[in-house]
Write a protein that holds these residues in place. Structure first.
Motif, PDB file in Angstrom:
ATOM      1  N   ALA A 199     -18.503   0.177  28.975  1.00 34.75           N
ATOM      2  CA  ALA A 199     -18.243   1.598  28.733  1.00 34.75           C
ATOM      3  C   ALA A 199     -19.544   2.352  28.480  1.00 34.75           C
ATOM      4  O   ALA A 199     -19.732   3.477  28.962  1.00 34.75           O
ATOM      5  N   THR A 200     -20.458   1.714  27.738  1.00 33.18           N
ATOM      6  CA  THR A 200     -21.746   2.350  27.450  1.00 33.18           C
ATOM      7  C   THR A 200     -22.576   2.495  28.727  1.00 33.18           C
ATOM      8  O   THR A 200     -23.298   3.481  28.907  1.00 33.18           O
ATOM      9  N   VAL A 201     -22.475   1.520  29.623  1.00 26.58           N
ATOM     10  CA  VAL A 201     -23.178   1.610  30.913  1.00 26.58           C
ATOM     11  C   VAL A 201     -22.692   2.836  31.684  1.00 26.58           C
ATOM     12  O   VAL A 201     -23.492   3.610  32.229  1.00 26.58           O
ATOM     13  N   GLU A 202     -21.368   3.022  31.749  1.00 22.22           N
ATOM     14  CA  GLU A 202     -20.826   4.169  32.478  1.00 22.22           C
ATOM     15  C   GLU A 202     -21.227   5.486  31.807  1.00 22.22           C
ATOM     16  O   GLU A 202     -21.535   6.475  32.490  1.00 22.22           O
ATOM     17  N   LEU A 203     -21.237   5.489  30.487  1.00 23.55           N
ATOM     18  CA  LEU A 203     -21.677   6.681  29.756  1.00 23.55           C
ATOM     19  C   LEU A 203     -23.148   6.971  30.042  1.00 23.55           C
ATOM     20  O   LEU A 203     -23.536   8.127  30.276  1.00 23.55           O
ATOM     21  N   PHE A 204     -23.955   5.923  30.054  1.00 21.55           N
ATOM     22  CA  PHE A 204     -25.386   6.097  30.315  1.00 21.55           C
ATOM     23  C   PHE A 204     -25.628   6.611  31.741  1.00 21.55           C
ATOM     24  O   PHE A 204     -26.478   7.478  31.964  1.00 21.55           O
ATOM     25  N   LYS A 205     -24.870   6.104  32.683  1.00 20.42           N
ATOM     26  CA  LYS A 205     -24.994   6.591  34.067  1.00 20.42           C
ATOM     27  C   LYS A 205     -24.650   8.078  34.140  1.00 20.42           C
ATOM     28  O   LYS A 205     -25.291   8.845  34.863  1.00 20.42           O
ATOM     29  N   ARG A 206     -23.597   8.482  33.391  1.00 16.09           N
ATOM     30  CA  ARG A 206     -23.225   9.893  33.366  1.00 16.09           C
ATOM     31  C   ARG A 206     -24.375  10.731  32.792  1.00 16.09           C
ATOM     32  O   ARG A 206     -24.674  11.814  33.305  1.00 16.09           O
ATOM     33  N   LYS A 251     -25.241  13.729  22.653  1.00 11.72           N
ATOM     34  CA  LYS A 251     -25.224  15.000  21.918  1.00 11.72           C
ATOM     35  C   LYS A 251     -26.121  16.042  22.578  1.00 11.72           C
ATOM     36  O   LYS A 251     -25.810  17.234  22.577  1.00 11.72           O
ATOM     37  N   LYS A 252     -27.227  15.578  23.138  1.00 13.39           N
ATOM     38  CA  LYS A 252     -28.144  16.491  23.816  1.00 13.39           C
ATOM     39  C   LYS A 252     -27.574  16.970  25.149  1.00 13.39           C
ATOM     40  O   LYS A 252     -27.672  18.151  25.502  1.00 13.39           O
ATOM     41  N   LEU A 253     -26.988  16.041  25.907  1.00 16.77           N
ATOM     42  CA  LEU A 253     -26.574  16.351  27.279  1.00 16.77           C
ATOM     43  C   LEU A 253     -25.125  16.816  27.397  1.00 16.77           C
ATOM     44  O   LEU A 253     -24.769  17.513  28.340  1.00 16.77           O
ATOM     45  N   ILE A 254     -24.285  16.414  26.442  1.00 15.42           N
ATOM     46  CA  ILE A 254     -22.879  16.829  26.471  1.00 15.42           C
ATOM     47  C   ILE A 254     -22.531  17.373  25.082  1.00 15.42           C
ATOM     48  O   ILE A 254     -21.801  16.720  24.311  1.00 15.42           O
ATOM     49  N   PRO A 255     -23.053  18.521  24.713  1.00 20.38           N
ATOM     50  CA  PRO A 255     -22.820  19.058  23.368  1.00 20.38           C
ATOM     51  C   PRO A 255     -21.388  19.560  23.192  1.00 20.38           C
ATOM     52  O   PRO A 255     -20.677  19.818  24.165  1.00 20.38           O
ATOM     53  N   LEU A 288     -27.566   9.925  32.904  1.00 21.09           N
ATOM     54  CA  LEU A 288     -28.649   9.935  33.890  1.00 21.09           C
ATOM     55  C   LEU A 288     -28.415  11.016  34.948  1.00 21.09           C
ATOM     56  O   LEU A 288     -29.355  11.683  35.393  1.00 21.09           O
ATOM     57  N   SER A 289     -27.155  11.209  35.308  1.00 25.30           N
ATOM     58  CA  SER A 289     -26.854  12.233  36.305  1.00 25.30           C
ATOM     59  C   SER A 289     -27.096  13.637  35.765  1.00 25.30           C
ATOM     60  O   SER A 289     -27.374  14.568  36.538  1.00 25.30           O
ATOM     61  N   LEU A 290     -27.009  13.791  34.443  1.00 26.59           N
ATOM     62  CA  LEU A 290     -27.235  15.097  33.813  1.00 26.59           C
ATOM     63  C   LEU A 290     -28.702  15.306  33.441  1.00 26.59           C
ATOM     64  O   LEU A 290     -29.089  16.407  33.048  1.00 26.59           O
ATOM     65  N   ASP A 291     -29.490  14.256  33.560  1.00 24.25           N
ATOM     66  CA  ASP A 291     -30.913  14.338  33.198  1.00 24.25           C
ATOM     67  C   ASP A 291     -31.750  13.679  34.296  1.00 24.25           C
ATOM     68  O   ASP A 291     -32.471  12.704  34.063  1.00 24.25           O
ATOM     69  N   PRO A 292     -31.677  14.195  35.523  1.00 24.27           N
ATOM     70  CA  PRO A 292     -32.318  13.531  36.675  1.00 24.27           C
ATOM     71  C   PRO A 292     -33.833  13.430  36.562  1.00 24.27           C
ATOM     72  O   PRO A 292     -34.433  12.508  37.130  1.00 24.27           O
ATOM     73  N   GLU A 293     -34.457  14.341  35.837  1.00 20.17           N
ATOM     74  CA  GLU A 293     -35.914  14.300  35.669  1.00 20.17           C
ATOM     75  C   GLU A 293     -36.330  13.546  34.407  1.00 20.17           C
ATOM     76  O   GLU A 293     -37.507  13.547  34.040  1.00 20.17           O
ATOM     77  N   PHE A 294     -35.376  12.956  33.714  1.00 17.83           N
ATOM     78  CA  PHE A 294     -35.646  12.169  32.511  1.00 17.83           C
ATOM     79  C   PHE A 294     -36.326  12.996  31.402  1.00 17.83           C
ATOM     80  O   PHE A 294     -37.038  12.459  30.558  1.00 17.83           O
ATOM     81  N   GLU A 295     -36.069  14.303  31.394  1.00 17.08           N
ATOM     82  CA  GLU A 295     -36.710  15.152  30.395  1.00 17.08           C
ATOM     83  C   GLU A 295     -36.180  14.862  28.987  1.00 17.08           C
ATOM     84  O   GLU A 295     -36.952  14.724  28.037  1.00 17.08           O
ATOM     85  N   VAL A 296     -34.864  14.787  28.849  1.00 17.92           N
ATOM     86  CA  VAL A 296     -34.263  14.535  27.534  1.00 17.92           C
ATOM     87  C   VAL A 296     -34.548  13.104  27.085  1.00 17.92           C
ATOM     88  O   VAL A 296     -34.881  12.855  25.928  1.00 17.92           O
TER      89      VAL A 296
END
Length: 477
Positions: free
Chosen positions: A156-163, A122-126, A165-173
């Motif tokens: 499926a959750t692993v692939e979602l989590f990887k996606r 929800k935070k990364l893909i609103p 991670l790519s949108l939050d490279p600095e782990f801010e969210v």
């Protein structure tokens, strides 16, 4: 957070919420630096039958798990693979709490930091229509094979989590979600933290609503925000299902607790929310009556099932009725025996009331005693008069009122402290009319008979003893 390990987890269960829900299958995949470095998958014998609807959903049946290990046999492997990992799942509180409960059942503790991919997405893909795992995967083109099986959903959750991670490279969210120390960490998956923060620390009623805005649950609280937080932290099956169905929460401030009780009762009867327990049927009340006995003395009595020619008040618990009769006895110097407080005695010998008018010993003429009873009846009559009951408002510059029309609840309203009335009936301009019910009668009966600092404003010209008797007094009370 570069080298941190994430244990992506999914379980299948026997169903039924949180409590009593047993694991039938578990899959854990450990990710570090964006790659899967470890994996564990196993069916689990739940030691109970798998319901048919769960079998239809997951394809897991009793035969498949008959020879599978019990949770106690694989607990050490689950403990080891998730050690030093952040526990990740889609709707994490469900998986985490059931696994934690399984550990507790065998006398072990299980404690991990948690991260929810629903909240993360929800935070990364609103703006997605739905944040269920299946719908997210469809929306952003993630393969989701073997749905409702632990390994298929974990992959499926692993692939979602990887996606993510790519949108939050600095782990801010991710860091923000992990470091939450408020009720937000317990929020329903579809509820926004910002909406929780807007909730007031005030008295009123609140509404849990579904996706269409329909009330699922209605409650009242002295402190709305604190009470809603406690709902989030409860672990019952019923509360879990409520949290999953909740998309929004709103509220209505009342200022006073008594008005919150009345509004809660009214709104439950209006909406019949799915998660409110049905209001209990109100039993027949105790009725206060009076009659002339053989000595010519006017005597009070309580009846629950009889119809009496004279009826003064109704009480919904015997304790309320007895307490009120004791008050009358003391206030007007009456006999406990003739107030319905003692039976089968020749003279008064009450355990609590030591004084007696003497009527039971013929020390006072019936006429004189009946004059005291008449004053008591006048006092009782005020409870059936039309009046306003004054309480706190929603803020310091406001008062609330409850309107009783001939003793029956007829509505409520709010008035500014600075508002001036030229006529007593001016209150009707601020009145929100409401219907009386057996539930509101019971609420008000308890309130009227127990509240010591009651502010009652007569509006029919009557004057109530020991009460404020005009609107000017109200505005400065």
């Amino acid at each position: 957070m570069k080298d941190v390990k994430f244990a992506i987890t999914d379980i299948e269960t026997t169903g039924g919420g949180i409590k009593g829900n047993k694991i039938t299958e578990i899959c854990i995949m450990v990710i570090q630096n964006g790659e899967v470095i470890d994996e564990y998958t196993s069916l689990v014998n739940p030691s109970q039958e798998i319901p048919l609807y769960i079998e239809s959903l997951t394809g897991i049946n009793d035969t498949m798990v008959a020879n599978a290990p019990a949770f106690s046999e694989i607990a050490s492997e689950i403990e080891a693979i998730t050690q030093d990992c952040i526990f990740v799942a889609h709707n994490v509180n469900f998986d985490y709490n059931i696994i934690k409960a399984e550990f507790e059942e065998i006398g072990l503790s299980f404690k991990r930091k948690r991260l929810c991919t629903v909240r993360l997405t929800k935070k990364l893909i609103p703006g997605l229509f739905s944040y269920s795992l299946g719908n997210i995967c469809t929306s952003i083109n993630i393969p989701h094979l073997d749905r409702h099986r632990a390994k298929g959903d974990t992959e499926a959750t692993v692939e979602l989590f990887k996606r993510c991670l790519s949108l939050d490279p600095e782990f801010e969210v991710i860091a923000e979600l992990l470091n939450q120390r408020t009720a937000a960490s317990y929020l329903p998956p579809n509820f926004k933290k910002s909406d929780f923060e807007k909730l007031p620390n005030s008295t009123g009623v609140y509404f849990f609503r579904d996706k269409e805005g329909i009330p699922l649950y209605i409650g009242k609280a002295k402190n709305i925000k604190s009470r809603i937080k406690s709902h989030f932290q409860e672990k019952s099956n019923r509360k879990y299902k409520l949290m999953q169905a909740t998309y929004s929460i709103d509220y209505e401030l009342t200022g006073s607790e008594i008005l919150a009780l009345l509004r809660e009762s009214e709104l439950i009867l209006k909406h019949y929310p799915k998660f409110n327990k049905a209001q209990k049927k109100i039993s027949r009340p105790y009725t206060l009556t009076s009659y002339h006995n053989q000595k010519g003395i006017e005597q009070f009595a309580l009846h629950k099932n009889k119809i009496a020619p004279v009826s003064w008040m109704r009480f919904y618990t015997r304790d309320e009725a007895i307490n009120f009769l004791e008050l009358l006895c003391k206030k007007f110097d009456l006999c406990p025996k003739y107030c319905g407080l003692q039976a089968g005695v020749k003279h008064c010998d009450h355990y609590k009331i030591t004084s007696c008018s003497g009527a039971c010993k013929n020390e006072i003429e019936p006429e004189e005693y009946n004059e005291r009873v008449a004053k008591a009846v006048d006092y009782v009559s005020q409870f059936d008069a039309s009046c306003l009951l004054v309480e706190k408002g929603r803020h310091q510059k406001e008062k609330s009122f409850i309107y009783l029309n001939k003793g029956k609840y007829s509505g409520y309203g709010f008035i500014d402290q600075s508002q001036e009335f030229n006529e007593a009936e001016d209150f009707r301009n601020y009145l929100v009319p409401q219907k009386n019910s057996s539930y509101t009668e019971r609420i008000l009966s308890s309130y009227l008979n127990t509240k010591k600092d009651l502010v009652r404003i007569p509006i029919d010209g009557s004057q109530a003893e020991d009460q404020h008797s005009n609107l000017d007094n109200w505005m400065i009370a």
